[in-house]
Design a protein around this motif. Structure first.
Motif, PDB file in Angstrom:
ATOM      1  N   UNK A   2       0.840  -1.206   0.000  1.00 48.41           N
ATOM      2  CA  UNK A   2       0.000   0.000   0.000  1.00 48.41           C
ATOM      3  C   UNK A   2       0.874   1.254   0.000  1.00 48.41           C
ATOM      4  N   UNK A   3       1.956   1.233   0.768  1.00 49.16           N
ATOM      5  CA  UNK A   3       2.871   2.380   0.807  1.00 49.16           C
ATOM      6  C   UNK A   3       3.560   2.571  -0.537  1.00 49.16           C
ATOM      7  N   UNK A   4       3.902   1.490  -1.179  1.00 52.94           N
ATOM      8  CA  UNK A   4       4.536   1.562  -2.496  1.00 52.94           C
ATOM      9  C   UNK A   4       3.568   2.165  -3.525  1.00 52.94           C
ATOM     10  N   UNK A   9       1.648   9.583  -5.281  1.00 47.19           N
ATOM     11  CA  UNK A   9       0.901  10.669  -4.634  1.00 47.19           C
ATOM     12  C   UNK A   9       1.798  11.414  -3.644  1.00 47.19           C
ATOM     13  N   UNK A  10       2.642  10.667  -2.934  1.00 48.95           N
ATOM     14  CA  UNK A  10       3.568  11.300  -1.986  1.00 48.95           C
ATOM     15  C   UNK A  10       4.578  12.181  -2.730  1.00 48.95           C
ATOM     16  N   UNK A  11       5.027  11.732  -3.896  1.00 48.50           N
ATOM     17  CA  UNK A  11       5.961  12.530  -4.699  1.00 48.50           C
ATOM     18  C   UNK A  11       5.282  13.815  -5.173  1.00 48.50           C
ATOM     19  N   UNK A  12       4.063  13.712  -5.633  1.00 50.95           N
ATOM     20  CA  UNK A  12       3.319  14.899  -6.077  1.00 50.95           C
ATOM     21  C   UNK A  12       3.147  15.883  -4.916  1.00 50.95           C
ATOM     22  N   UNK A 138      11.878   2.238   4.808  1.00 51.78           N
ATOM     23  CA  UNK A 138      12.682   1.652   3.732  1.00 51.78           C
ATOM     24  C   UNK A 138      12.363   2.289   2.370  1.00 51.78           C
ATOM     25  N   UNK A 139      11.220   2.930   2.247  1.00 50.41           N
ATOM     26  CA  UNK A 139      10.853   3.612   1.004  1.00 50.41           C
ATOM     27  C   UNK A 139      11.224   5.101   1.037  1.00 50.41           C
TER      28      UNK A 139
END
Length: 176
Positions: A2-4, A9-12, A138-139
């Motif tokens: 789910x985080x991957x 969206x996190x980058x945006x 880790x991401x």
């Protein structure tokens, strides 16, 4: 998983929010002759990439080290004119990274941290903080590297350099 899946969206979100902060940091430090980059564990490759990008397009001397090795040489290079970029995202070694930031500041250097949104400890330790959205630790390197690339870009632009054609770099890499 789910985080991957959430990473785009996190980058945006990161790009939308951190631009002005990075531009201000670039404005303050674009005349520096030397930058030191520090990271631990998964933060070390991010620090290495950030230093490489700054070197490649701004022609500023940079060094990147594992933060735990800082006392074995690079600490001698620090003074009031030295910006030190520290990858301080949430991880099992964050407390040690914060200790490294405190050592940097004790030598008069200017600490710029790339940190996870919501981390208040780094706010007290660093001079300036670039926030990345919270994700699995880790991401986090996938997010933390983006502000460092943007910092190199803005510094090179402020120095009047052609970021699209850096000198002495091959357009292709060949291995023989």
């Amino acid at each position: 998983m789910a985080e991957l899946r959430r990473l785009p969206h996190a980058i945006a979100e990161l790009l939308e929010r951190c631009g002005p902060t990075i531009e201000q940091i670039a404005e303050r430090h674009h005349r520096a002759d030397f930058f030191l980059y520090l990271g631990r564990h998964v933060g070390l490759p991010v620090a290495l990439e950030g230093a490489l990008k700054l070197k490649e397009i701004s022609y500023i001397a940079t060094d990147a080290y594992a933060a735990g090795e800082m006392k074995h040489g690079p600490i001698a290079l620090l003074d009031e004119q030295t910006p030190v970029v520290v990858v301080a995202t949430d991880s099992p070694v964050l407390e040690k990274v914060i200790s490294n930031v405190q050592e940097v500041r004790a030598r008069g250097a200017h600490a710029i941290a790339v940190a996870t949104e919501g981390d208040e400890l780094i706010e007290k330790a660093a001079d300036e903080v670039i926030r990345v959205p919270r994700t699995d630790w880790m991401l986090a390197p996938l997010l933390a590297v983006i502000p460092l690339q943007l910092l190199a870009y803005h510094i090179a632009r402020l120095r009047g350099l052609n970021i699209d054609q850096p000198r002495n770099l091959a357009k292709t890499v060949t291995v023989e």
